[in-house]
Scaffold this motif. Structure first.
Motif, short mmCIF file in Angstrom:
data_model
loop_
_atom_site.label_atom_id
_atom_site.label_comp_id
_atom_site.label_asym_id
_atom_site.label_seq_id
_atom_site.Cartn_x
_atom_site.Cartn_y
_atom_site.Cartn_z
N GLN A 1 0.81 -1.22 0.00
CA GLN A 1 0.00 0.00 0.00
C GLN A 1 0.84 1.27 0.00
O GLN A 1 0.35 2.36 -0.28
CB GLN A 1 -0.91 0.00 1.24
N GLY A 2 2.10 1.16 0.33
CA GLY A 2 2.96 2.34 0.41
C GLY A 2 4.14 2.04 1.32
O GLY A 2 4.40 0.88 1.67
N ARG A 3 4.82 3.08 1.75
CA ARG A 3 5.98 2.88 2.63
C ARG A 3 5.52 2.38 4.00
O ARG A 3 4.53 2.86 4.56
CB ARG A 3 6.74 4.19 2.82
N SER A 4 6.23 1.38 4.52
CA SER A 4 5.94 0.86 5.86
C SER A 4 7.18 0.17 6.38
O SER A 4 8.13 -0.09 5.62
CB SER A 4 4.76 -0.12 5.82
N VAL A 5 7.17 -0.19 7.63
CA VAL A 5 8.35 -0.84 8.21
C VAL A 5 8.46 -2.30 7.75
O VAL A 5 9.50 -2.93 7.97
CB VAL A 5 8.30 -0.77 9.76
N THR A 6 7.39 -2.82 7.14
CA THR A 6 7.44 -4.23 6.67
C THR A 6 7.50 -4.34 5.15
O THR A 6 7.38 -5.42 4.59
CB THR A 6 6.20 -5.00 7.17
N GLU A 7 7.71 -3.18 4.46
CA GLU A 7 7.69 -3.20 2.99
C GLU A 7 8.73 -4.15 2.41
O GLU A 7 8.46 -4.93 1.50
CB GLU A 7 7.90 -1.79 2.44
N ASP A 8 9.95 -4.08 2.95
CA ASP A 8 11.02 -4.93 2.41
C ASP A 8 10.70 -6.42 2.61
O ASP A 8 11.00 -7.25 1.75
CB ASP A 8 12.35 -4.59 3.08
N LEU A 9 10.07 -6.72 3.77
CA LEU A 9 9.69 -8.12 4.02
C LEU A 9 8.63 -8.57 3.01
O LEU A 9 8.67 -9.70 2.50
CB LEU A 9 9.15 -8.27 5.44
N LEU A 10 7.69 -7.67 2.73
CA LEU A 10 6.64 -8.01 1.77
C LEU A 10 7.21 -8.23 0.37
O LEU A 10 6.81 -9.14 -0.34
CB LEU A 10 5.57 -6.92 1.74
N ARG A 11 8.15 -7.37 -0.02
CA ARG A 11 8.75 -7.52 -1.35
C ARG A 11 9.51 -8.85 -1.45
O ARG A 11 9.47 -9.54 -2.47
CB ARG A 11 9.67 -6.35 -1.66
N ALA A 12 10.19 -9.21 -0.37
CA ALA A 12 10.91 -10.49 -0.36
C ALA A 12 9.91 -11.65 -0.43
O ALA A 12 10.15 -12.66 -1.13
CB ALA A 12 11.76 -10.60 0.90
N ALA A 13 8.78 -11.53 0.25
CA ALA A 13 7.75 -12.59 0.23
C ALA A 13 7.14 -12.71 -1.16
O ALA A 13 6.84 -13.81 -1.63
CB ALA A 13 6.67 -12.28 1.26
N ILE A 14 6.97 -11.55 -1.83
CA ILE A 14 6.41 -11.56 -3.19
C ILE A 14 7.36 -12.29 -4.14
O ILE A 14 6.92 -13.14 -4.94
CB ILE A 14 6.17 -10.12 -3.67
N GLU A 15 8.66 -11.98 -4.05
CA GLU A 15 9.63 -12.66 -4.92
C GLU A 15 9.66 -14.15 -4.65
O GLU A 15 9.72 -14.97 -5.58
CB GLU A 15 11.02 -12.04 -4.72
N ASP A 16 9.60 -14.52 -3.36
CA ASP A 16 9.59 -15.94 -3.00
C ASP A 16 8.32 -16.62 -3.50
O ASP A 16 8.35 -17.73 -4.03
CB ASP A 16 9.71 -16.07 -1.48
N ALA A 17 7.18 -15.94 -3.33
CA ALA A 17 5.89 -16.51 -3.77
C ALA A 17 5.92 -16.80 -5.26
O ALA A 17 5.47 -17.86 -5.71
CB ALA A 17 4.74 -15.55 -3.44
N TYR A 18 6.45 -15.84 -6.03
CA TYR A 18 6.47 -16.04 -7.47
C TYR A 18 7.44 -17.15 -7.87
O TYR A 18 7.08 -18.08 -8.59
CB TYR A 18 6.84 -14.75 -8.20
N LYS A 19 8.69 -17.05 -7.37
CA LYS A 19 9.72 -18.00 -7.80
C LYS A 19 9.43 -19.43 -7.34
O LYS A 19 9.56 -20.39 -8.10
CB LYS A 19 11.08 -17.55 -7.27
N ARG A 20 9.01 -19.56 -6.09
CA ARG A 20 8.86 -20.90 -5.50
C ARG A 20 7.49 -21.53 -5.73
O ARG A 20 7.38 -22.74 -5.91
CB ARG A 20 9.17 -20.82 -4.00
N LEU A 21 6.44 -20.70 -5.71
CA LEU A 21 5.08 -21.24 -5.75
C LEU A 21 4.32 -20.96 -7.04
O LEU A 21 3.69 -21.86 -7.61
CB LEU A 21 4.28 -20.69 -4.55
N ILE A 22 4.34 -19.69 -7.50
CA ILE A 22 3.52 -19.33 -8.65
C ILE A 22 4.13 -19.77 -9.96
O ILE A 22 3.48 -20.43 -10.78
CB ILE A 22 3.24 -17.80 -8.66
N ALA A 23 5.40 -19.40 -10.20
CA ALA A 23 6.03 -19.66 -11.50
C ALA A 23 6.00 -21.13 -11.91
O ALA A 23 5.61 -21.45 -13.04
CB ALA A 23 7.45 -19.11 -11.52
N PRO A 24 6.40 -22.06 -11.03
CA PRO A 24 6.40 -23.47 -11.47
C PRO A 24 5.00 -23.97 -11.85
O PRO A 24 4.84 -24.67 -12.86
CB PRO A 24 6.93 -24.23 -10.24
N SER A 25 3.98 -23.63 -11.05
CA SER A 25 2.64 -24.13 -11.37
C SER A 25 2.06 -23.43 -12.59
O SER A 25 1.38 -24.06 -13.41
CB SER A 25 1.71 -23.98 -10.16
N ILE A 26 2.34 -22.12 -12.73
CA ILE A 26 1.84 -21.40 -13.92
C ILE A 26 2.51 -21.94 -15.18
O ILE A 26 1.87 -22.08 -16.23
CB ILE A 26 2.07 -19.88 -13.79
#
Length: 748
Positions: free
Chosen positions: A277-302
């Motif tokens: 949603q914008g700048r926050s203290v957990t933004e970097d964690l969310l971006r890391a989770a997004i990259e992990d979600a795509y690489k590990r979970l979304i990309a292989p199944s898609i």
């Protein structure tokens, strides 16, 4: 009173269910009509007719007024889409029930599920509620880290993730540090991102639109038919079907390594736009989770899903090509009035011979050894001439299998050595002959013959009546397609069965001569009823009128209605029984003849045919109180009673001398027969060992979208030689005279 209350409640529930079913049915009709660009009435009527047990050939031929003259292909499209959407509705109901039992169904979620038009959409919506095996996220939830994940997702402006995470340390459960707690929470977030339906739908579309199919060789120096794919890249969306299936086969044979590549950064940005949603203290964690979600979970199944979709597209095209080629092959014109010598060529075991008369009856079988390693040409020539003279053979038919061209050379020499020059030969596609000859049906038909002898009979009969002979063979064993072994065999069988059924009913069946194999493909008739028809015929003698078929065991009123218009009784008691006119329309013919002042004795005369051709169907239909399409078909049938629609097609090319690849020069003009049509061109038999290829670019002077728009299996075509590769035994042909090279007269 209580029982009455229960009864009323049940009534209300049933009424609600009926109302929902009615709504679902109307939504289905609207969806099919929209997809196929048809009217609601056409779709609604067709679905009703199919649900009543009517077959597609019957509806296409005898219910034209009701469907607005939809053809068989349109009717099959409606049938297939209706079946798909009904299965989809069943799956929706099942998913809604499961989520409801979990007490997680919201009105918005239920509406989304009900409005879905693809199974994939339903599965995406169901994904978060599906029972999963043990995952990193489920383990993290068991450790009590879900509240920490919620805190990170709340994207606070202040605070410290480490300090927050320290509240969730549980050494007994394996959470010893704040970093481990944060990682567990991020695993939960990654799975939530992966499970979101909208995200998966967007990533799937982006991957299809922008992905590249990439293949490379596992052993770079190895020779194979897949060499063009050893270092290959192509946009997934633009890949033609034959290349998709070729890559799949190369991967399956462990020769190719295939992958789907797509740039990850735009996908990361899109997912971030939905979750951050914008700048926050957990933004970097969310971006890391997004990259992990795509690489590990979304990309292989898609990638699996997109490749599955591409494969399905390739399979549909391959099945479509096979189906169209099969129909053309089945509808090849019968060659009548010929006594045929069928030859099943071979090397070591010799050429099996079978002589059949002009009705297909077997007269004699023999074996000769004119090919290597035996090379007993003198004895073989004597046997050939003996059979030709004894039975007045007029045509020799050679199967195109092993040793066919050596056998062809020998047969050409036999013909050249005879005094009567009327003899000719022909090579036919013998695909499936071995399947038939080893079948239970062939054993019953020819119990005293061996497998190869039965094959020779089948090869001979393929010329006399291709349809009657080829229906004895499993359709997929008739090799006139591409990659037919790489596609869904269930879908292939369904499609090819429909093609054979369509061809048989298009031609019609002589009920007094047809085999059980042929009768089983008649509209409404199954294998048991077909056998009963033949058994009844054998016990009581030939059928003299269509009504007699009502006495056949297991042939009920519905079956009779569906099949009888496609059954022909030649020289029977009623003249119309030899035509495609359905008995339900006999009264229309009676009124027509009374109006015209003619009788049935004039049927088949040129005068009556000319008179009928001059009539105005629309004006006449109103007077006879019958639909215009039905009357048009009746008039056509009356003009040519007993007509076989295949007879209007050109006969195959008969040959008297053999042609070798060494005889060919660029620019030479030849007559050939189309043997197979595929995505990138057509293979044409010009009389040499291997068929020549006419590439799609050489089929016509104008633009060709697909080879089937120009040629069909069995077509006789004029071609010119483009190039000859003696080493590989390949010949390039053109049907564009403007592209034919000038003939080198010195070489000729």
């Amino acid at each position: 009173m209580k029982e009455r209350g229960i009864f009323l409640t049940q009534q209300v529930t049933e009424q609600q269910q009926d109302m929902q079913a009615s709504i679902d049915q109307e939504r289905l009709v609207q969806q099919v009509a929209k997809e196929l660009s048809l009217s609601l009435k056409q779709v609604r009527t067709t679905i009703g007719l199919l649900d009543e047990g009517n077959t597609i050939p019957f509806i296409a031929r005898y219910r034209k007024e009701m469907t607005g003259e939809l053809d068989e292909n349109q009717l099959r499209d409606i049938e297939e889409r209706t079946a798909y959407l009904r299965n989809l509705e069943e799956r929706k109901s099942e998913v809604i029930r499961i989520i409801m039992e979990q007490e997680k169904l919201t009105p918005e979620l239920e509406a989304s599920i009900r409005q879905a038009v693809k199974l994939q959409e339903v599965e995406d919506l169901y994904r978060p509620y599906r029972q999963k095996r043990k995952t990193r996220a489920s383990v993290a939830k068991e450790k009590g880290l879900e509240p920490l994940a919620d805190w990170i997702l709340s994207q606070p402006k202040q605070g410290s993730p480490v300090v927050e995470a320290e509240q969730y340390l549980q050494p007994d459960l394996g959470v010893n540090t704040a970093e481990e707690a944060i990682q567990g929470a991020m695993d939960i977030i990654a799975e939530s991102i992966s499970d979101e339906a909208a995200t998966r739908a967007w990533v799937r579309k982006y991957t299809m639109d922008h992905g590249m199919m990439v293949s490379e060789a596992k052993a770079k120096d190895a020779e194979s038919v897949y060499e063009m794919y050893y270092n290959y890249r192509e946009a997934a969306k633009k890949m033609p079907s034959h290349r998709i299936l070729a890559m799949n086969r190369g991967e399956r044979e462990d020769i190719l390594k295939v992958s789907l590549e797509v740039e990850a950064e735009p996908i990361h940005r899109y997912i971030a736009s939905r979750w951050i949603q914008g700048r926050s203290v957990t933004e970097d964690l969310l971006r890391a989770a997004i990259e992990d979600a795509y690489k590990r979970l979304i990309a292989p199944s898609i990638e699996r899903e997109v490749r599955g979709e591409l494969t399905e597209k390739g399979e549909q095209q391959a099945i479509s090509i096979f189906s169209a080629n099969l129909r053309s092959l089945l509808l090849q014109p019968p060659v009548k009035g010929q006594v045929v010598l069928g030859v099943d060529p071979a090397y070591r075991t010799g050429c099996k011979l079978a002589v059949i008369d002009d009705t297909g009856k077997l007269l004699e079988v023999a074996v000769t050894y004119p090919t290597p390693p035996n090379n007993k040409k003198v004895e073989a020539e004597r046997k050939f001439n003996e059979l030709i003279d004894r039975y007045s053979v007029t045509l020799i038919v050679i199967g195109n299998g092993t040793a066919s061209r050596e056998t062809e050379q020998f047969v050409a020499e036999v013909i050249a050595g005879r005094k009567d020059k009327k003899m000719a030969y022909l090579i036919v596609n013998e695909a499936g002959a071995s399947v038939y000859s080893a079948s239970k049906l062939a054993q019953e038909e020819f119990p005293d013959l061996d497998v190869a002898e039965r094959s020779a009979v089948s090869i001979a009969r393929r010329l006399q009546d291709p349809l009657a002979e080829l229906v004895k063979i499993e359709p997929k064993a008739i090799g006139v397609g591409q990659y037919q072994h790489d596609v869904s065999q269930k879908h292939l069988d369904e499609s090819l069965k429909g093609v054979v059924e369509s061809a048989v009913n298009h031609v019609g069946v002589d009920v007094n001569t047809a085999s059980p194999s042929l009768l089983a493909y008649v509209s409404g008739v199954n294998a048991t009823t077909a056998k009963n028809i033949v058994k009844y015929r054998e016990q009581t003698g030939r059928f003299m009128n269509r009504k007699q078929l009502q006495k056949v065991p297991r042939l009920g009123a519905k079956t009779y209605e569906q099949c009888i218009g496609f059954m022909r009784i030649m020289e029977g008691e009623h003249p119309l029984d030899s035509t495609p006119i359905h008995p339900e329309s006999y009264e229309v013919v009676n009124r027509l003849f009374a109006l015209l002042g003619v009788d049935f004795s004039q049927l088949g005369s040129k005068e009556l045919a000319a008179h009928l051709a001059s009539l105005d169907p629309e004006e006449l239909a109103a007077r006879l109180e019958v639909g215009v399409p039905t009357l048009r078909d009746i008039l056509d049938s009356l003009q040519r009673p007993g007509r076989d629609p295949r007879e209007e097609l050109p006969l195959p090319i008969f040959r008297t001398d053999v042609l070798k690849i060494e005889d060919l020069t660029p620019g030479m003009e030849l007559q050939g027969t189309v043997r197979n049509v595929i995505d990138f061109g057509a293979f044409v038999d010009i009389g040499i060992k291997n068929d020549g290829l006419v590439h799609i670019s050489q089929l016509s002077e104008g633009y060709v979208k697909h080879p089937m728009d120009v040629v069909s299996v069995g077509d006789n075509v004029t071609v010119w030689v483009l190039q000859v590769d003696l080493k590989k035994g390949r010949v390039g042909l053109t049907m564009r005279k403007s592209q034919a090279p000038a003939v080198n007269t010195e070489q000729v």
